[in-house]
Design a protein around this motif. Sequence first.
Motif, PDB file in Angstrom:
ATOM      1  N   CYS A 179       1.650   7.549   6.289  1.00 46.83           N
ATOM      2  CA  CYS A 179       1.497   6.095   6.158  1.00 46.83           C
ATOM      3  C   CYS A 179       0.365   5.593   7.066  1.00 46.83           C
ATOM      4  CB  CYS A 179       2.806   5.396   6.519  1.00 46.83           C
ATOM      5  SG  CYS A 179       2.615   3.608   6.628  1.00 46.83           S
ATOM      6  N   GLN A 207      -0.469   2.547   7.787  1.00 44.47           N
ATOM      7  CA  GLN A 207      -0.066   1.411   8.631  1.00 44.47           C
ATOM      8  C   GLN A 207       0.678   1.882   9.866  1.00 44.47           C
ATOM      9  OE1 GLN A 207       0.202  -2.349   5.582  1.00 44.47           O
ATOM     10  NE2 GLN A 207       2.106  -1.588   6.420  1.00 44.47           N
ATOM     11  N   CYS A 208       1.638   2.793   9.633  1.00 47.84           N
ATOM     12  CA  CYS A 208       2.395   3.325  10.769  1.00 47.84           C
ATOM     13  C   CYS A 208       1.497   4.171  11.659  1.00 47.84           C
ATOM     14  CB  CYS A 208       3.584   4.143  10.278  1.00 47.84           C
ATOM     15  SG  CYS A 208       4.867   3.122   9.545  1.00 47.84           S
ATOM     16  N   CYS A 242       6.102   4.062   2.098  1.00 47.12           N
ATOM     17  CA  CYS A 242       6.505   4.383   3.464  1.00 47.12           C
ATOM     18  C   CYS A 242       7.942   3.917   3.673  1.00 47.12           C
ATOM     19  CB  CYS A 242       5.580   3.699   4.470  1.00 47.12           C
ATOM     20  SG  CYS A 242       6.157   3.879   6.160  1.00 47.12           S
ATOM     21  N   CYS A 284       7.765   1.099   6.911  1.00 46.22           N
ATOM     22  CA  CYS A 284       7.192  -0.254   6.808  1.00 46.22           C
ATOM     23  C   CYS A 284       7.036  -0.696   5.349  1.00 46.22           C
ATOM     24  CB  CYS A 284       5.844  -0.310   7.523  1.00 46.22           C
ATOM     25  SG  CYS A 284       4.536   0.581   6.647  1.00 46.22           S
TER      26      CYS A 284
END
Length: 156
Positions: free
Chosen positions: A135, A137-138, A116, A119
């Motif tokens: 991603c 997490q994003c 990513c 991040c």
Amino acid sequence: MHWLKLWTRGWLEGSIRFDLTPAQRSVFIDLCALARESRNPPMVQANETTAYPHSWLASKLNIPMDLLEETLEICIKQERISEDNTGIKVLKFDYYQETKRRRSTKAEHTRSFKECPVCHFLVEVSKVTARMEICPQCSKKGKEVTLVLKEVETGD
Ligand SMILES: [Zn+2]
């Protein structure tokens, strides 16, 4: 004496962190430890032709049966393990073990990851993550960031 080696980057940043709950991850690593202790790694089995009963495994690992069952089910679905009547096989055991043999060609010195750009979430490209494009997490923060392919030279 047996040691279970762990490829820490894969363990910390790979898809397993997002695909399994903390409880399921601990059972998965227990299965890796059993596979390492096995006379026939990476098989978890009573002997070469006989699987352990699930009740024996749950008791050995001191976990509830339903946690064992849900972990086996999700790990089979995600091709982390396979199971037949001779036992449970930890797939990609070498991946988690980092016991890769010396490699000879340049191509084999390179591993493909998706990263990513925002991040720096990093995941190795595998059957499971091949379709992962956004991603995770994003995405949890409501941002849609496309992962970028990255080739990494490995030291081994
Ligand atoms: Zn991200």
